[in-house]
Scaffold this motif. Structure first.
Motif, PDB file in Angstrom:
ATOM      1  N   ASN A 226       0.818  -1.223   0.000  1.00 49.84           N
ATOM      2  CA  ASN A 226       0.000   0.000   0.000  1.00 49.84           C
ATOM      3  C   ASN A 226       0.853   1.275   0.000  1.00 49.84           C
ATOM      4  OD1 ASN A 226      -1.842  -2.016   0.250  1.00 49.84           O
ATOM      5  ND2 ASN A 226      -2.751  -1.307   2.148  1.00 49.84           N
ATOM      6  N   LEU A 227       1.711   1.343  -0.987  1.00 49.01           N
ATOM      7  CA  LEU A 227       2.617   2.500  -1.130  1.00 49.01           C
ATOM      8  C   LEU A 227       2.099   3.389  -2.253  1.00 49.01           C
ATOM      9  CD1 LEU A 227       5.370   4.034  -0.782  1.00 49.01           C
ATOM     10  CD2 LEU A 227       6.352   2.332  -2.351  1.00 49.01           C
ATOM     11  N   TRP A 228       2.046   4.682  -2.005  1.00 46.06           N
ATOM     12  CA  TRP A 228       1.562   5.643  -2.995  1.00 46.06           C
ATOM     13  C   TRP A 228       2.641   6.698  -3.218  1.00 46.06           C
ATOM     14  CZ3 TRP A 228      -3.239   5.420  -5.408  1.00 46.06           C
ATOM     15  CH2 TRP A 228      -3.526   6.497  -6.268  1.00 46.06           C
ATOM     16  N   ASN A 256       0.694  -3.853  -4.072  1.00 45.25           N
ATOM     17  CA  ASN A 256      -0.115  -2.628  -4.145  1.00 45.25           C
ATOM     18  C   ASN A 256       0.730  -1.361  -4.065  1.00 45.25           C
ATOM     19  OD1 ASN A 256      -2.221  -0.811  -4.280  1.00 45.25           O
ATOM     20  ND2 ASN A 256      -2.847  -1.112  -2.141  1.00 45.25           N
TER      21      ASN A 256
HETATM   22  C1  LIG Z   1      -3.688   0.087  -2.093  1.00 50.25           C
HETATM   23  O1  LIG Z   1      -2.979   1.131  -1.451  1.00 50.25           O
HETATM   24  C2  LIG Z   1      -3.698   2.344  -1.369  1.00 50.25           C
HETATM   25  C3  LIG Z   1      -2.809   3.349  -0.668  1.00 50.25           C
HETATM   26  O2  LIG Z   1      -1.642   3.498  -1.382  1.00 50.25           O
HETATM   27  C4  LIG Z   1      -4.999   2.168  -0.610  1.00 50.25           C
HETATM   28  O3  LIG Z   1      -5.723   3.360  -0.639  1.00 50.25           O
HETATM   29  C5  LIG Z   1      -5.799   1.054  -1.221  1.00 50.25           C
HETATM   30  O4  LIG Z   1      -6.925   0.793  -0.429  1.00 50.25           O
HETATM   31  C6  LIG Z   1      -4.953  -0.206  -1.305  1.00 50.25           C
HETATM   32  N1  LIG Z   1      -5.708  -1.257  -1.987  1.00 50.25           N
HETATM   33  C7  LIG Z   1      -5.914  -2.439  -1.431  1.00 50.25           C
HETATM   34  C8  LIG Z   1      -6.686  -3.410  -2.261  1.00 50.25           C
HETATM   35  O5  LIG Z   1      -5.503  -2.721  -0.333  1.00 50.25           O
END
Ligand SMILES: *[C@@H]1O[C@H](CO)[C@@H](O)[C@H](O)[C@H]1NC(C)=O
Ligand SMILES: *[C@@H]1O[C@H](CO)[C@@H](O)[C@H](O)[C@H]1NC(C)=O
Length: 389
Positions: A226-228, A256
């Motif tokens: 979950n890296l942006w 992700n």
């Molecule tokens: C992927 O990461 C983003 C934050 O970078 C988050 O908002 C999103 O929910 C994540 N997606 C999943 C499927 O976990």
């Protein structure tokens, strides 16, 4: 009359709230001196002890000036989860690199929750160590400038970091970290001065930042999810890299990751995924690279699963790292080499689900080329160079 009383009350509220709500710790009150030569390490640590022990939100204030700091570890747990380090000055590492170079990190936050760094400049004074390294003598590996270990709810806003000995900023074992408006500068030839390195961390965002350095602008290690990353100017540098991965047999995956709106200028790589040519159970899954501009980039789009520096334990082996679901969307600009798109995936674990959509990369005013090995996926829209998936 009632209105007037309400007005008086609101005035009292406005004037009292900054002091009553939070405690403030000015490092100068603890003996720090912004004269560039007085060692202020203890003063900063004492201010931290005060802020960390405060049961209400706390601000540590660093006035304008140049503060000489040795190695400092700011550790939790704290009595509050709202500490702001407001830095109006510059924190300078010792000019003798050997003071820090055998430690992991110059300044580190360990096990903290709810810390914001606002403004300020970190000057790692790394150039003497880089010179030592380039002389071929044996030199210590160096200290990272700023590290967050096992921490959560962190904000780094408006910080500048120059001339780190090793990586500039490292986020490791942490959760919910927001880095924005940072500026990183080191020589394009400085060794291992990655701009921002993330590993074993989740929910990390890196926004609106400018990175010029000698290694990766941003590097992403095992266990990152979950890296942006958005709005980054990168170059000089080695680009934005997921990897190196798969150095160890047993390794957490990367999942992700979004990299959006990045300009690469004169970098060695643009968007890179890299793994060692060694057995490993690591993986990369679910990556979106979108809206990138390449300006004279050596390898604008590259997956390299044959990484094997110094021939250590890897010649003639295949990478175990499984790469899947990687999308490249709206990637355009110029390549500094003929091959602008290169997918060299593992013969043992081919890449799957690679998607190319609207890619337009040229080389020397001509069509560039692409090269694929063990890569499977689909294309849509304009694809230049023509895909080889
Ligand atoms: C992927 O990461 C983003 C934050 O970078 C988050 O908002 C999103 O929910 C994540 N997606 C999943 C499927 O976990
Ligand atoms: C692709 O890029 C070239 C060079 O930048 C440009 O001249 C051309 O118009 C672009 N093609 C499209 C369809 O955008």
């Amino acid at each position: 009359m009632l209105k007037f009383i309400a007005f008086l009350f609101s005035l009292v509220f406005i004037f009292l709230s900054p002091t009553t709500v939070g405690a403030s710790y000015n490092v100068d009150d603890f003996g720090a001196k912004g004269d560039g030569k007085t060692d202020s390490t203890h003063a900063f640590l004492d201010a931290w002890t005060g802020a960390c022990g405060s049961s209400s939100p706390a601000t540590i204030y660093v006035p304008p000036g140049s503060y000489l700091l040795g190695r400092a570890v700011f550790s939790g747990e704290c009595k509050n989860n709202d500490i702001t380090l407001q830095i109006d000055g510059t924190l300078v590492a010792p000019s003798d690199y050997s003071v820090l170079a055998s430690s992991d990190s110059w300044l580190s936050f360990q096990g903290v929750n709810g810390v914001s760094i606002n403004g300020g400049t970190l000057d790692g004074q790394g150039s003497a160590l880089w010179n030592c390294k380039s002389s071929g003598n044996s030199c210590p590996s160096g200290a990272r400038s700023l590290t967050f270990m096992n921490s959560k709810n962190i904000v780094v806003n408006g910080l500048s970091s120059i001339d780190s000995q090793l990586y500039h900023i490292v986020i490791d074992g942490s959760e919910n970290v927001n880095v924005r408006d940072v500026k990183i500068v080191a020589s394009g030839s400085s060794p291992n001065t990655d701009g921002i390195h993330v590993q074993s961390s989740t929910v990390v965002s890196i926004l609106n930042s400018n990175i010029k350095t000698g290694d990766d602008c941003i590097s992403v290690g095992p266990g990152t999810t979950n890296l942006w990353i958005e709005e980054i100017e990168c170059g000089p540098g080695h680009g934005i890299s997921i990897g190196s991965l798969g150095k160890d047999d047993n390794e957490e995956g990367v999942q992700n990751v979004t990299v959006s709106t990045v300009t690469f200028t004169g970098t060695d790589n643009g968007l890179r995924i890299k793994s060692w040519a060694r057995p490993s159970n690591g993986f990369v899954k679910g990556v979106l690279f979108q809206d990138a501009t390449m300006q004279n980039v050596q390898n604008p789009v590259i997956i390299d699963q044959y990484y094997c520096p110094h021939g250590d334990d890897c010649p003639n082996q295949a990478s175990g790292v499984k790469i899947s679901q990687v999308t490249y969307k709206n990637i355009h600009g110029t390549s500094a080499t003929q091959v602008a798109v290169k997918f060299e995936c593992s013969p043992k674990n081919p890449c799957t689900g690679i998607v190319l959509e609207d890619v337009n990369l040229s080389y020397d005013n001509h069509a560039a080329e692409s090269s694929c090995a063990n890569a499977d996926g689909t294309t849509s829209g304009l694809i230049k160079p023509a895909g080889c998936l």
